[in-house]
Design an enzyme around this catalytic site. Structure first.
Site, mmCIF file in Angstrom:
data_model
loop_
_atom_site.group_PDB
_atom_site.id
_atom_site.type_symbol
_atom_site.label_atom_id
_atom_site.label_comp_id
_atom_site.label_asym_id
_atom_site.label_seq_id
_atom_site.Cartn_x
_atom_site.Cartn_y
_atom_site.Cartn_z
ATOM 1 N N HIS A 146 0.870 -1.153 0.016
ATOM 2 C CA HIS A 146 -0.034 -0.182 0.032
ATOM 3 C C HIS A 146 0.994 1.298 0.180
ATOM 4 O O HIS A 146 0.643 2.302 -0.853
ATOM 5 C CB HIS A 146 -1.067 -0.082 1.381
ATOM 6 C CG HIS A 146 -1.783 1.324 1.448
ATOM 7 N ND1 HIS A 146 -2.910 1.425 1.100
ATOM 8 C CD2 HIS A 146 -1.534 2.361 2.159
ATOM 9 C CE1 HIS A 146 -3.470 2.314 1.429
ATOM 10 N NE2 HIS A 146 -2.437 3.116 1.811
ATOM 11 N N GLU A 147 1.788 1.268 0.866
ATOM 12 C CA GLU A 147 2.740 2.427 0.913
ATOM 13 C C GLU A 147 3.524 2.681 -0.136
ATOM 14 O O GLU A 147 3.783 3.914 -0.847
ATOM 15 C CB GLU A 147 3.643 2.192 2.298
ATOM 16 C CG GLU A 147 2.938 2.184 3.430
ATOM 17 C CD GLU A 147 1.855 3.158 3.839
ATOM 18 O OE1 GLU A 147 2.030 4.490 3.209
ATOM 19 O OE2 GLU A 147 0.986 3.080 4.608
ATOM 20 N N HIS A 150 1.364 4.115 -2.939
ATOM 21 C CA HIS A 150 1.329 5.571 -2.842
ATOM 22 C C HIS A 150 2.694 6.233 -3.478
ATOM 23 O O HIS A 150 2.368 7.363 -3.982
ATOM 24 C CB HIS A 150 1.463 6.004 -1.411
ATOM 25 C CG HIS A 150 0.054 5.992 -0.516
ATOM 26 N ND1 HIS A 150 -0.981 6.749 -1.103
ATOM 27 C CD2 HIS A 150 -0.187 5.435 0.684
ATOM 28 C CE1 HIS A 150 -1.876 6.594 -0.294
ATOM 29 N NE2 HIS A 150 -1.608 5.744 0.641
#
Length: 291
Positions: A146-147, A150
């Site tokens: 997820h990071e 980003h």
């Protein structure tokens, strides 16, 4: 470099749109007739609005490390097996995403994680000790995905652009209203009076609230995209669904206010101001998508 060019281009585009709009509405002529230079005001608003956001972006990694007390892992000399696994996992995900390998850090705290940095190839991914101890390796990997998503999506620079645009509007419009009230309503013809300063202060608060709602809405959309990005990097949506379900069952750690939007989860006083969608909605969105 592309994002820096985008940043500057957006800055110029905002100034151009505001200038054209003022001229079409006759605002520019009115301001000029009353001794106010709209171009100078517009440049001032853009420099302050975008300048503050850009400086914050450039300082974001340093601010994140300082405010959380994060320990950056030396990829050549991790202190233990957990650190070695973290670095290797983040690097593998970054390679799949086609970005430069981020710095990897650990900080003490309740479950949370974040990514920050001004450039895709020079970012920082950090996880808390609470998250590492409360999740399985598969769930932690999903959070790291997820990071990394980003970073790959350019969310840090895009959020900075959005913040810069709304800051410019807040600064410009609040002073525009202040001038109007001071000159047209209070009939002050000698410089600017207390009516101007009071109006600017009130308008900056009101417009700032509206701006916060806009920025929060965009932040929530990017969380959905990062969740989907994690599912894509891992080749399955289930790990991210499990990670979100786990986060929904624990009390997430709070990040410093300047980095709350960067975390894997976060809250706010109301739905309009929330930087993250509810966990249930994020899980439902993942279930509807096809990896």
């Amino acid at each position: 470099m592309k994002r820096i060019i985008l940043f500057l281009a957006t800055n110029m585009a905002v100034m151009l749109v505001l200038s054209i709009t003022m001229n079409l509405l006759g605002v520019g002529r009115y301001l000029t007739a009353n001794g106010i230079n709209p171009t100078q005001l517009l440049v001032f608003a853009a420099v302050i609005g975008f300048g503050g956001s850009f400086i914050s972006l450039l300082m974001s990694k340093w601010m994140a490390k300082t405010s959380t007390g994060a320990h950056v892992i030396d990829p050549q000399a991790p202190r233990n097996q957990r650190e070695a696994w973290l670095v290797d996992t983040v690097h593998q995900l970054a390679d799949r995403a086609g970005i430069g390998r981020p710095e990897v850090a650990i900080y003490e705290g309740a479950p949370n994680a974040f990514a920050t940095g001004a450039f895709r190839n020079e970012s920082l991914v950090a996880v808390s000790t609470g998250l590492l101890s409360s999740m399985t390796e598969e769930e932690v990997t999903a959070v790291l995905g997820h990071e990394v998503a980003h970073v790959a999506n350019g969310d840090m620079i895009t959020l900075t652009l959005i913040q810069g645009v709304v800051n410019t509007f807040v600064i410009f419009l609040s002073r525009l209203v202040g001038y109007f009230i001071d000159r047209a309503i209070l009939k002050n013809e000698r410089g600017v009076g207390m009516g101007y300063y009071a109006s600017v202060l009130i308008c900056e608060i009101l417009f700032g609230v509206i701006a916060s709602i806009i920025v929060a809405w965009f932040s929530r959309q990017r969380e959905y995209r990062a969740d989907a990005g994690s599912a894509h990097l891992l080749g399955s949506r289930e790990p991210m669904i499990h990670a979100l379900a786990r986060l929904g069952g624990v009390e997430a750690g709070e990040l410093p206010k300047s980095f709350q939007a960067a975390g894997i989860t976060g809250g706010a006083l109301g739905a309009l101001f929330a930087s993250h969608p509810p966990i249930e909605q994020r899980i439902e969105a993942l279930r509807r998508q096809q990896t």
